[in-house]
Design an enzyme around this catalytic site. Structure first.
Site, PDB file in Angstrom:
ATOM      1  N   LYS A  77       0.818  -1.261   0.023  1.00  0.00           N
ATOM      2  CA  LYS A  77       0.073   0.011   0.045  1.00  0.00           C
ATOM      3  C   LYS A  77       0.912   1.341  -0.022  1.00  0.00           C
ATOM      4  CE  LYS A  77      -2.804   0.015   3.360  1.00  0.00           C
ATOM      5  NZ  LYS A  77      -1.972   0.797   4.532  1.00  0.00           N
ATOM      6  N   THR A  79       3.952   1.471  -1.156  1.00  0.00           N
ATOM      7  CA  THR A  79       4.603   1.487  -2.514  1.00  0.00           C
ATOM      8  C   THR A  79       3.654   2.076  -3.428  1.00  0.00           C
ATOM      9  OG1 THR A  79       5.846  -0.620  -2.162  1.00  0.00           O
ATOM     10  CG2 THR A  79       5.567   0.002  -4.313  1.00  0.00           C
ATOM     11  N   ARG A 100       2.742   7.994   7.227  1.00  0.00           N
ATOM     12  CA  ARG A 100       3.160   7.863   8.723  1.00  0.00           C
ATOM     13  C   ARG A 100       4.643   7.428   8.927  1.00  0.00           C
ATOM     14  NH1 ARG A 100      -0.127   2.950  10.228  1.00  0.00           N
ATOM     15  NH2 ARG A 100       0.104   2.393   8.216  1.00  0.00           N
ATOM     16  N   LYS A 111       8.409  -6.723   8.995  1.00  0.00           N
ATOM     17  CA  LYS A 111       8.547  -6.111   8.029  1.00  0.00           C
ATOM     18  C   LYS A 111      10.019  -5.995   7.777  1.00  0.00           C
ATOM     19  CE  LYS A 111       3.913  -3.699   7.696  1.00  0.00           C
ATOM     20  NZ  LYS A 111       3.510  -2.587   7.360  1.00  0.00           N
ATOM     21  N   ALA A 279      -3.016   1.185  12.730  1.00  0.00           N
ATOM     22  CA  ALA A 279      -4.461   0.955  12.704  1.00  0.00           C
ATOM     23  C   ALA A 279      -4.963  -0.178  13.190  1.00  0.00           C
ATOM     24  CB  ALA A 279      -4.439   0.788  10.953  1.00  0.00           C
ATOM     25  N   PHE A 307      -3.354  -0.613   7.021  1.00  0.00           N
ATOM     26  CA  PHE A 307      -4.077  -1.810   6.640  1.00  0.00           C
ATOM     27  C   PHE A 307      -5.559  -1.492   5.686  1.00  0.00           C
ATOM     28  CE2 PHE A 307      -2.301  -2.857  10.992  1.00  0.00           C
ATOM     29  CZ  PHE A 307      -1.119  -3.648  10.596  1.00  0.00           C
ATOM     30  N   PHE A 387       2.419  -8.302  -8.842  1.00  0.00           N
ATOM     31  CA  PHE A 387       3.575  -9.088  -8.404  1.00  0.00           C
ATOM     32  C   PHE A 387       4.116 -10.109  -9.356  1.00  0.00           C
ATOM     33  CE2 PHE A 387       2.278  -7.182  -4.241  1.00  0.00           C
ATOM     34  CZ  PHE A 387       3.345  -7.325  -3.667  1.00  0.00           C
ATOM     35  N   TRP A 415       6.430  -0.796  -8.241  1.00  0.00           N
ATOM     36  CA  TRP A 415       7.575  -1.310  -7.644  1.00  0.00           C
ATOM     37  C   TRP A 415       8.904  -1.455  -8.672  1.00  0.00           C
ATOM     38  CZ3 TRP A 415      11.198  -5.022  -7.765  1.00  0.00           C
ATOM     39  CH2 TRP A 415      11.910  -5.471  -6.490  1.00  0.00           C
TER      40      TRP A 415
END
Length: 562
Positions: A77, A79, A100, A111, A279, A307, A387, A415
């Site tokens: 998200k 990205t 954020r 992550k 979140a 999220f 992806f 990406w």
């Protein structure tokens, strides 16, 4: 995501990118060196004076990025947020990003970083993912200073008659540390304080984080700090920071952290990265000051909420937008084929295999999030974040489903290609903004009871049947009504992986009951937190934390942030 087999890691891409001096980035949005407080060559904070002076500027258009329920690996998200902004920048739009700040909890845990990915990143990614400008550390310090001052007040005579058994203010730490969830302090005799049970939250769950992110200026920050409930006295009445008289000291510790941080993307789009509430346990949005300042400096501002739309977007629209007077001009719903397949019943280790049937079944999850955004009266575009493993058949199915249902959809490859991979998305977002008339309104009225607000969220956003309150929560509902807190918005603390409060219920579960086990007053932030299921405010580390892959080379460059 890239189809190139020789894929570089995010940190390799970031370290091979050329950053412009932050003063040059500032010029793009009309800022001079005098408007900035510099943190080295590539980071700066915007001064309060400049923020005040731009308030007469016309607001730009606000674009909110949200997503379907994510898989544990995340769905890109941030990205897409960065890539969309770079795409708008590349076609000549004056644009800024408002994101954020990453917490060290997930950075060192699952992550490994949270600044976007591939060629759609905010830089310097190593700094932003680690200590950045020290904002989160300032929040940690203020939180723990309050805890120390309260315990000292009890030790020195306890004029406020604080009941040590009813203290609700916890200490905090910006790391996942399950061993600190429940502790005992004050042991060792009379000189060491009053023995009592205590515990730690992760810093991003601290109310001070929420307060900083919702404050409009220093005075509002101080006022909000004074309203925070820290304990109850022996008469079971709330005790606040204002009663203790330390809101000024806390504001002093936070005054620099309140200033938004200016950085840049790989393609030199200006970005404000500021504030970082989770979140799933907080309201999940960057700071009001950053968002509103960006709107005064740019024609388009792209921001994200944490999220899926069931968490971050719901809170952005019911809490942040209501509090700050914001109205998004468009929403982007990020979807990935692998996440939709997981919602359709595919195991995590089989997501790379083509499975059209599972994808079709998983579309129910996307459909629910689309319905949620529509309930708020906002126009939207679905962004398919591509992806490597996505097949032509899967992509075609998702695109055709969107088109059949009258949903604007764009395949994004940000990406791999940066802004150029988001041109289609950018043009479709602009088209939606130009040809739609948002009829935004929150889903519930503040005058409704807390029970009605919670039930509205469960039924209209989650698609659930009803709510079940524990005995403790039922008592708190009654107490909060007596205290006059029942007219505040609700901030749901819930798993991110499911529309329900059970992370194992993927897809679009129906007829489920959400269990609220506890309510927490956050009067400074201006909402009541409803804790559901097994959600915790101090996460634990996974079996093999991302930290095991991290290092630093002889030249001081970070290794292992991805």
């Amino acid at each position: 995501m890239s189809t190139n087999k020789m894929v570089k890691s995010d940190i390799e891409i970031a370290q091979q990118s050329t950053l412009l001096p932050i003063k040059d980035i500032a010029k793009k949005i009309g800022l001079t060196e005098d408007d900035l407080d510099f943190y080295g060559k590539y980071k700066a904070k915007i001064s309060f004076e400049k923020i005040h002076n731009v308030q007469t500027n016309t607001d730009g258009k606000l674009i909110l990025v949200t997503s379907i329920n994510p898989t544990p690996a995340g769905e890109g998200k941030s990205t897409v947020t960065v890539g969309l902004s770079d795409a708008l920048h590349s076609i000549g739009k004056k644009v800024m990003i408002a994101l954020r700040e990453p917490s060290l909890g997930p950075t060192m845990g699952m992550k490994g970083g949270a600044t976007g990915g591939g060629y759609s990143q905010v830089l310097p990614m190593e700094d932003i993912n680690l200590h950045f400008t020290g904002d989160i550390h300032a929040i940690t310090t203020a939180n723990n200073a309050l805890a120390a001052l309260m315990d000292n007040h009890i030790q020195q005579g306890n004029q406020l008659q604080i009941d040590p058994r009813r203290i609700v203010w916890k200490r905090c730490l910006d790391l996942n540390d399950r061993a600190l969830r429940e502790i005992v302090i004050g042991l060792g005799g009379p000189g060491q304080g009053v023995p009592r049970e205590d515990g730690f939250d992760i810093t991003v769950a601290s109310e001070i984080m929420a307060v900083l992110c919702l404050a409009s200026d220093l005075q509002d920050l101080k006022l909000r700090l004074s309203k925070m409930v820290i304990a109850y006295n022996y008469d079971k009445q709330p005790v606040t920071v204002g009663d203790l008289g330390v809101e000024g000291a806390l504001a002093l510790l936070l005054k620099e952290a309140l200033k938004p941080n200016l950085v840049q993307t790989i393609e030199h789009t200006p970005a404000l990265v500021h504030g970082g509430p989770f979140a799933n346990i907080a309201h999940g949005c960057n700071s009001v000051m950053a968002t509103k300042t960006a709107l005064k400096l740019a024609d388009y501002v792209v921001t994200e909420s944490g999220f899926g739309a069931d968490l971050g977007a719901e809170k952005f629209l019911n809490i942040k937008a209501r509090s700050a007077g914001l109205t998004p001009s468009a929403v982007v719903i990020v979807a990935t084929i692998r996440a939709l397949k997981m919602h359709g019943g595919v195991a995590k280790n089989e997501l790379s295999d083509e499975n059209v049937a599972a994808l079709e079944a998983g579309l129910e999850n996307l459909k629910k999030h689309v319905e949620t955004v529509e309930r708020f009266g906002l126009p939207f575009v679905v962004a398919i974040n591509r992806f490597t493993s996505d097949t032509k058949s899967e992509i075609s199915l998702l695109q055709n489903w969107c088109e059949k249902n009258g949903i604007s959809v764009a395949l994004t490859e940000v990406w791999e290609k940066g802004g150029q991979g988001g041109i289609e998305l950018a043009r479709k977002v602009l088209d939606v903004i130009e040809n739609s008339h948002p009829a935004f309104k929150p889903l519930y009225k503040l005058e409704s009871s807390l029970e009605e607000k919670i039930r509205t969220i469960i039924q209209q956003v989650y698609g659930g049947k009803d709510v079940d309150f524990s005995a403790q929560a039922l008592k708190q509902l009654n107490d909060f009504k007596q205290f006059g807190w029942d007219k505040l918005p609700v901030c749901m603390a819930k798993t991110q992986y499911s529309l329900s409060d059970d992370p194992s219920k993927l897809g679009r579960p129906r007829d489920f009951i959400v269990h609220v086990r506890e309510l927490k007053p956050k009067l400074g932030a201006g909402f009541i937190v409803a804790i559901t299921g097994d959600i915790m405010t101090m996460p634990g580390l996974p079996k093999r934390p991302a930290a095991y892959n991290m290092d630093v080379d002889d030249k001081g460059r970070a290794i292992g942030l991805f």
